[in-house]
Design a protein around this motif. Structure first.
Motif, PDB file in Angstrom:
ATOM      1  N   ILE A 171       0.827  -1.206   0.000  1.00  0.00           N
ATOM      2  CA  ILE A 171       0.000   0.000   0.000  1.00  0.00           C
ATOM      3  C   ILE A 171       0.861   1.257   0.000  1.00  0.00           C
ATOM      4  CG2 ILE A 171      -1.641   1.343   1.376  1.00  0.00           C
ATOM      5  CD1 ILE A 171      -2.802  -1.360   2.334  1.00  0.00           C
ATOM      6  N   LEU A 172       1.893   1.258   0.830  1.00  0.00           N
ATOM      7  CA  LEU A 172       2.773   2.426   0.899  1.00  0.00           C
ATOM      8  C   LEU A 172       3.554   2.608  -0.396  1.00  0.00           C
ATOM      9  CD1 LEU A 172       4.139   2.093   4.554  1.00  0.00           C
ATOM     10  CD2 LEU A 172       2.435   3.708   3.692  1.00  0.00           C
ATOM     11  N   ALA A 173       3.984   1.507  -0.980  1.00  0.00           N
ATOM     12  CA  ALA A 173       4.732   1.591  -2.240  1.00  0.00           C
ATOM     13  C   ALA A 173       3.858   2.186  -3.341  1.00  0.00           C
ATOM     14  CB  ALA A 173       5.237   0.205  -2.649  1.00  0.00           C
ATOM     15  N   GLU A 174       2.598   1.740  -3.405  1.00  0.00           N
ATOM     16  CA  GLU A 174       1.687   2.280  -4.409  1.00  0.00           C
ATOM     17  C   GLU A 174       1.427   3.771  -4.172  1.00  0.00           C
ATOM     18  OE1 GLU A 174      -1.719  -0.233  -4.041  1.00  0.00           O
ATOM     19  OE2 GLU A 174      -0.851  -1.869  -5.258  1.00  0.00           O
ATOM     20  N   ARG A 175       1.337   4.168  -2.891  1.00  0.00           N
ATOM     21  CA  ARG A 175       1.060   5.574  -2.572  1.00  0.00           C
ATOM     22  C   ARG A 175       2.205   6.485  -3.001  1.00  0.00           C
ATOM     23  NH1 ARG A 175      -0.199   9.926  -2.501  1.00  0.00           N
ATOM     24  NH2 ARG A 175      -1.420  11.132  -1.020  1.00  0.00           N
ATOM     25  N   VAL A 176       3.446   6.006  -2.862  1.00  0.00           N
ATOM     26  CA  VAL A 176       4.604   6.843  -3.222  1.00  0.00           C
ATOM     27  C   VAL A 176       5.133   6.504  -4.611  1.00  0.00           C
ATOM     28  CG1 VAL A 176       5.247   7.122  -0.804  1.00  0.00           C
ATOM     29  CG2 VAL A 176       6.290   5.265  -2.129  1.00  0.00           C
ATOM     30  N   ALA A 177       4.369   5.683  -5.367  1.00  0.00           N
ATOM     31  CA  ALA A 177       4.733   5.319  -6.743  1.00  0.00           C
ATOM     32  C   ALA A 177       6.096   4.638  -6.814  1.00  0.00           C
ATOM     33  CB  ALA A 177       4.711   6.547  -7.651  1.00  0.00           C
ATOM     34  N   TYR A 178       6.332   3.725  -5.858  1.00  0.00           N
ATOM     35  CA  TYR A 178       7.577   2.958  -5.855  1.00  0.00           C
ATOM     36  C   TYR A 178       7.265   1.506  -6.195  1.00  0.00           C
ATOM     37  CZ  TYR A 178      11.863   0.736  -4.238  1.00  0.00           C
ATOM     38  OH  TYR A 178      13.018  -0.011  -4.170  1.00  0.00           O
ATOM     39  N   THR A 179       7.985   0.947  -7.149  1.00  0.00           N
ATOM     40  CA  THR A 179       7.751  -0.439  -7.563  1.00  0.00           C
ATOM     41  C   THR A 179       8.682  -1.370  -6.801  1.00  0.00           C
ATOM     42  OG1 THR A 179       7.116   0.285  -9.789  1.00  0.00           O
ATOM     43  CG2 THR A 179       7.682  -2.039  -9.507  1.00  0.00           C
ATOM     44  N   THR A 180       8.120  -2.200  -5.940  1.00  0.00           N
ATOM     45  CA  THR A 180       8.923  -3.150  -5.172  1.00  0.00           C
ATOM     46  C   THR A 180       9.177  -4.413  -5.990  1.00  0.00           C
ATOM     47  OG1 THR A 180       7.018  -4.314  -4.233  1.00  0.00           O
ATOM     48  CG2 THR A 180       7.771  -2.333  -3.079  1.00  0.00           C
ATOM     49  N   PRO A 181      10.191  -5.205  -5.626  1.00  0.00           N
ATOM     50  CA  PRO A 181      10.404  -6.487  -6.313  1.00  0.00           C
ATOM     51  C   PRO A 181       9.175  -7.382  -6.260  1.00  0.00           C
ATOM     52  CG  PRO A 181      12.326  -5.927  -4.998  1.00  0.00           C
ATOM     53  CD  PRO A 181      11.260  -4.916  -4.652  1.00  0.00           C
ATOM     54  N   GLU A 182       8.447  -7.358  -5.126  1.00  0.00           N
ATOM     55  CA  GLU A 182       7.248  -8.178  -5.000  1.00  0.00           C
ATOM     56  C   GLU A 182       6.182  -7.741  -6.000  1.00  0.00           C
ATOM     57  OE1 GLU A 182       9.582  -8.433  -1.336  1.00  0.00           O
ATOM     58  OE2 GLU A 182       8.819  -6.730  -2.490  1.00  0.00           O
ATOM     59  N   MET A 183       6.068  -6.425  -6.202  1.00  0.00           N
ATOM     60  CA  MET A 183       5.093  -5.921  -7.167  1.00  0.00           C
ATOM     61  C   MET A 183       5.464  -6.332  -8.583  1.00  0.00           C
ATOM     62  SD  MET A 183       4.566  -2.164  -5.404  1.00  0.00           S
ATOM     63  CE  MET A 183       3.534  -1.471  -6.702  1.00  0.00           C
ATOM     64  N   ARG A 184       6.743  -6.332  -8.886  1.00  0.00           N
ATOM     65  CA  ARG A 184       7.189  -6.757 -10.220  1.00  0.00           C
ATOM     66  C   ARG A 184       6.878  -8.234 -10.442  1.00  0.00           C
ATOM     67  NH1 ARG A 184      12.939  -5.125 -12.162  1.00  0.00           N
ATOM     68  NH2 ARG A 184      11.898  -5.657 -14.097  1.00  0.00           N
ATOM     69  N   LEU A 185       7.110  -9.037  -9.420  1.00  0.00           N
ATOM     70  CA  LEU A 185       6.818 -10.464  -9.546  1.00  0.00           C
ATOM     71  C   LEU A 185       5.320 -10.685  -9.724  1.00  0.00           C
ATOM     72  CD1 LEU A 185       9.214 -12.056  -6.892  1.00  0.00           C
ATOM     73  CD2 LEU A 185       9.621 -11.578  -9.312  1.00  0.00           C
ATOM     74  N   GLN A 186       4.508  -9.877  -9.027  1.00  0.00           N
ATOM     75  CA  GLN A 186       3.061  -9.989  -9.180  1.00  0.00           C
ATOM     76  C   GLN A 186       2.632  -9.609 -10.586  1.00  0.00           C
ATOM     77  OE1 GLN A 186       1.131 -11.369  -6.847  1.00  0.00           O
ATOM     78  NE2 GLN A 186      -0.512 -11.308  -8.372  1.00  0.00           N
ATOM     79  N   ASP A 187       3.317  -8.620 -11.173  1.00  0.00           N
ATOM     80  CA  ASP A 187       3.017  -8.224 -12.552  1.00  0.00           C
ATOM     81  C   ASP A 187       3.300  -9.375 -13.521  1.00  0.00           C
ATOM     82  OD1 ASP A 187       2.231  -5.708 -11.799  1.00  0.00           O
ATOM     83  OD2 ASP A 187       4.144  -4.748 -12.255  1.00  0.00           O
ATOM     84  N   ILE A 188       4.385 -10.099 -13.269  1.00  0.00           N
ATOM     85  CA  ILE A 188       4.727 -11.242 -14.119  1.00  0.00           C
ATOM     86  C   ILE A 188       3.642 -12.312 -14.000  1.00  0.00           C
ATOM     87  CG2 ILE A 188       6.388 -13.103 -14.529  1.00  0.00           C
ATOM     88  CD1 ILE A 188       8.561 -11.206 -13.433  1.00  0.00           C
ATOM     89  N   LEU A 189       3.225 -12.604 -12.764  1.00  0.00           N
ATOM     90  CA  LEU A 189       2.183 -13.613 -12.555  1.00  0.00           C
ATOM     91  C   LEU A 189       0.864 -13.198 -13.196  1.00  0.00           C
ATOM     92  CD1 LEU A 189       2.629 -14.864  -8.872  1.00  0.00           C
ATOM     93  CD2 LEU A 189       3.027 -16.145 -10.969  1.00  0.00           C
ATOM     94  N   GLN A 190       0.541 -11.908 -13.116  1.00  0.00           N
ATOM     95  CA  GLN A 190      -0.700 -11.431 -13.720  1.00  0.00           C
ATOM     96  C   GLN A 190      -0.652 -11.597 -15.227  1.00  0.00           C
ATOM     97  OE1 GLN A 190      -3.530 -10.177 -11.930  1.00  0.00           O
ATOM     98  NE2 GLN A 190      -4.316 -10.748 -13.955  1.00  0.00           N
ATOM     99  N   SER A 191       0.486 -11.290 -15.829  1.00  0.00           N
ATOM    100  CA  SER A 191       0.650 -11.475 -17.271  1.00  0.00           C
ATOM    101  C   SER A 191       0.541 -12.947 -17.639  1.00  0.00           C
ATOM    102  CB  SER A 191       2.005 -10.921 -17.721  1.00  0.00           C
ATOM    103  OG  SER A 191       2.259 -11.216 -19.071  1.00  0.00           O
TER     104      SER A 191
END
Length: 221
Positions: A36-56
């Motif tokens: 939540i904090l990463a999304e608020r400050v527009a920071y892409t965490t490694p976990e978010m990147r991995l989630q993007d891969i899984l979503q794709s």
């Protein structure tokens, strides 16, 4: 990315809502707050990147594989599970599991293919295909790129590391590439089993399918 322990004073109601989001996403409270904090400050965490891969990967499985795969559950904890069936007497279920993780800052993953069977003939035939597939990848990828591909082959089980040699590949493209790899593997396996018990013809069919797919894909090593 390094992590540290911080003390936060939060309202109980806020924590309840965060916990609800965490349960729905199958992650810990800390992971959800971090997201939540990463999304608020527009920071892409490694976990978010991995989630993007899984979503794709999930989107590719659902939209472009002609119904070959069914999701066993929603992706969670860096893992996506899917299944298909094999035309072999009693149509055994093929279980696919893809885990995406960060390894020293590098995107990586592992594919696992499993069968629940005690049928010795099926186990022998599966082992034959898994070895055939490994030999094809050695011939068409590993030898040409001078790289090592890590496999594990056991009783009705196959696992393989997944990496892209091209760092320019986006997270979305990597998810599609993994989905394409799963489809190529599944297609070759079905071609192989259709020609049994003639092992020679089975290997030829698997190689023909492999060749027809390899030029269309982002290379996975």
């Amino acid at each position: 990315m390094s992590k540290s322990i911080y003390s936060l004073v939060l309202s109980d109601g806020v924590v309840d809502e965060v916990d609800a989001l965490a349960r729905a996403a199958n992650v810990s409270r800390s992971a959800m707050i971090n997201r939540i904090l990463a999304e608020r400050v527009a920071y892409t965490t490694p976990e978010m990147r991995l989630q993007d891969i899984l979503q794709s990967l999930e989107n590719s499985i659902l939209s472009s594989m002609n119904g070959a795969f069914m999701l066993s559950a929603k992706p969670a904890g860096g893992v996506l599970s899917a299944r298909t069936s094999l035309k072999y007497r009693y149509k055994p279920t093929v279980n696919y599991s893809v885990e995406i993780f960060s390894e020293n800052g590098r995107r990586a993953g592992e594919l696992r293919v499993t069968f629940r069977t005690q049928n010795e003939q099926l186990i022998d035939d599966l082992t034959g295909f898994f070895r055939c597939w490994a030999n094809l990848e050695q011939k068409y990828i590993a030898d040409k790129l001078s790289c090592d591909i890590v496999y594990t082959i056991s009783q009705g089980r196959f696992s393989r590391t997944l990496n892209s040699p091209d760092k320019r590949v986006s997270d979305d493209e990597l998810g599609v590439a993994v989905a394409d790899y799963m489809a190529a593997f599944d297609g070759a396996m079905k071609e192989y089993f259709m020609r049994l018990p003639d092992v020679g013809e089975a290997k030829k069919a698997a190689e023909n399918h492999y060749q027809s797919q390899i030029s269309k894909q982002t290379i996975i090593i």
